[in-house]
Design an enzyme around this catalytic site. Sequence first.
Site, short mmCIF file in Angstrom:
data_model
loop_
_atom_site.label_atom_id
_atom_site.label_comp_id
_atom_site.label_asym_id
_atom_site.label_seq_id
_atom_site.Cartn_x
_atom_site.Cartn_y
_atom_site.Cartn_z
N CYS A 1 0.82 -1.23 0.00
CA CYS A 1 0.00 0.00 0.00
C CYS A 1 0.84 1.27 0.00
O CYS A 1 0.36 2.34 -0.35
CB CYS A 1 -0.96 0.00 1.20
SG CYS A 1 -2.10 -1.39 1.14
N HIS B 1 -3.77 6.99 1.61
CA HIS B 1 -4.08 5.63 1.14
C HIS B 1 -5.54 5.28 1.45
O HIS B 1 -6.03 5.52 2.55
CB HIS B 1 -3.14 4.63 1.79
CG HIS B 1 -3.46 3.22 1.42
ND1 HIS B 1 -3.57 2.83 0.10
CD2 HIS B 1 -3.75 2.12 2.16
CE1 HIS B 1 -3.90 1.55 0.06
NE2 HIS B 1 -4.01 1.10 1.29
N ASN C 1 -9.95 -0.88 -1.98
CA ASN C 1 -8.52 -0.66 -1.79
C ASN C 1 -7.77 -1.23 -3.00
O ASN C 1 -7.76 -2.44 -3.20
CB ASN C 1 -8.09 -1.36 -0.49
CG ASN C 1 -6.61 -1.18 -0.18
OD1 ASN C 1 -5.86 -0.63 -0.99
ND2 ASN C 1 -6.19 -1.65 0.98
O1 UT7 Z 1 -4.11 -1.63 3.45
C1 UT7 Z 1 -4.07 -2.80 4.20
C2 UT7 Z 1 -5.37 -3.49 4.01
N1 UT7 Z 1 -6.25 -3.64 5.11
C3 UT7 Z 1 -6.62 -2.68 6.00
O2 UT7 Z 1 -6.15 -1.58 6.06
C4 UT7 Z 1 -7.71 -3.12 6.95
C5 UT7 Z 1 -7.91 -2.19 8.10
N2 UT7 Z 1 -9.00 -2.68 8.94
C6 UT7 Z 1 -10.29 -2.59 8.58
O3 UT7 Z 1 -10.60 -2.03 7.55
C7 UT7 Z 1 -11.34 -3.15 9.51
O4 UT7 Z 1 -10.70 -3.67 10.67
C8 UT7 Z 1 -12.21 -4.26 8.86
C9 UT7 Z 1 -13.13 -3.63 7.83
C10 UT7 Z 1 -11.34 -5.29 8.18
C11 UT7 Z 1 -13.06 -4.94 9.90
O5 UT7 Z 1 -13.88 -3.99 10.55
P1 UT7 Z 1 -14.11 -4.10 12.12
O6 UT7 Z 1 -15.03 -3.01 12.48
O7 UT7 Z 1 -12.74 -4.11 12.75
O8 UT7 Z 1 -14.87 -5.47 12.25
P2 UT7 Z 1 -14.43 -6.78 13.04
O9 UT7 Z 1 -13.29 -7.44 12.34
O10 UT7 Z 1 -14.29 -6.43 14.49
O11 UT7 Z 1 -15.72 -7.69 12.85
C12 UT7 Z 1 -16.98 -7.36 13.45
C13 UT7 Z 1 -17.97 -8.41 13.06
C14 UT7 Z 1 -17.48 -9.85 13.27
O12 UT7 Z 1 -18.58 -10.61 13.68
P3 UT7 Z 1 -18.79 -10.97 15.25
O13 UT7 Z 1 -17.55 -11.72 15.62
O14 UT7 Z 1 -18.92 -9.65 15.94
O15 UT7 Z 1 -20.04 -11.78 15.24
C15 UT7 Z 1 -17.08 -10.28 11.88
O16 UT7 Z 1 -17.18 -11.68 11.71
O17 UT7 Z 1 -18.26 -8.30 11.65
C16 UT7 Z 1 -18.11 -9.58 11.03
N3 UT7 Z 1 -17.66 -9.36 9.66
C17 UT7 Z 1 -18.53 -9.18 8.64
N4 UT7 Z 1 -19.87 -9.17 8.59
C18 UT7 Z 1 -20.46 -8.94 7.39
C19 UT7 Z 1 -16.40 -9.31 9.18
N5 UT7 Z 1 -16.44 -9.08 7.85
C20 UT7 Z 1 -17.73 -9.00 7.49
C21 UT7 Z 1 -18.39 -8.78 6.25
N6 UT7 Z 1 -19.75 -8.76 6.27
N7 UT7 Z 1 -17.73 -8.60 5.09
#
Ligand code: UT7
Length: 357
Positions: A112, A279, A309
Amino acid sequence: MSSIIVGTGIAIPDNVVSNHDLSRIMDTTDEWITTRTGVKERRFVDPGTGSSDLAAEAVLAALEDAGLEAGEVDALITATMTPDYVAPGISGLVQAKTGMRHIAAYDIRQQCSGFLYGLDLADALLSSGRAKTAVVVGAEVHGGFLPWSAASWNRVLGGSEDISEEDFARNTEHRAWSVLFGDGAGAMVLTAGGAEGEGLLGSSLHTDGEEFELIWVPGVGFKDRPYVTAAGVEADVHLPQMDGGGLFRKAVRLMPEAAQTVLASTGLELNDIDVVVAHQANDRILEGVRRQFGVGSEKVPSNIGSYGNTTAGTLPILYHELRQAGRVTGGTLVCFAAFGAGAHYGAAIYREPAAAE
Ligand code: UT7
């Protein structure tokens, strides 16, 4: 004389996949993806199209914008984490596809932050006199690393046939990272023609290798013998592993920190900055950056809703769009900032030349 951007171009694939389309192949919703990431849709190339193809298209568009011929370029820097082949990198392919001479062509990784590192390298070549015209391009085709079967791809691209429960479960298992990414490329042409106080004024690049597991692909690497095995692929070692929360927290803290460092080194202040081209990994990360800077979305714009992204592609695509929209014109002070796998991060300050408009 400083390095100035004299042309920009982008390459955006035609296949649009909305969040609603994704909900056909995994347990997700438009609401979840929009509120957690800001992504509404992303683009994918057709199979068989490589990042070198997108890069070449963006480079040719940037050269046309600059009014230059490929034969006039004397340094090419390509950044991608999704090369056409394991080896060699795409720079030679892009050199040949664009009709450049047998110039120095560099492949850099840095994911990135790849474009930002490329910009810094171009500036070093230009300011040392080793090149007169340099091209930097960031290009990605992420489709290849998504864990989707042919049936899932068909469904997500509008096919009417349902996918198996197994495929649906697998896609859902990988939903946290797979909804984030899209394909795209952006390029810039730079020359060493800037007047005092214009062009690339400084950059501040950093690496924290202790954090390389924040997002990484654990397999298909040459410390394994052989480097790829059916058992490894069966165990998904070729898929990215991501600590989303960890990345999020680091990105929100370190992009502004790097921006402050480069501002201090150039004697400028946050108030002087007209626009931060950051980014595009998650709109909420950008929200965090805006909060830290105490500014609104006009100063830290986002286009992640349209593309997701695009890794090394995000900075040049957003910069090109701002330029096209007249939001970057003569005198505009731009801060580029990036954070990503490695963990590599940094920022650069650029003053658009007064004569550019
Ligand atoms: O450039 C490098 C690339 N990556 C990044 O920069 C990523 C940076 N991080 C992020 O963008 C965020 O951390 C994410 C978008 C990846 C995740 O968001 P979050 O608010 O941290 O969600 P989480 O991982 O804490 O997940 C919350 C819930 C979980 O369910 P439970 O355990 O609370 O029941 C996940 O299983 O959301 C669930 N979940 C989804 N639900 C629907 C995770 N992905 C999805 C999805 N659709 N696509």
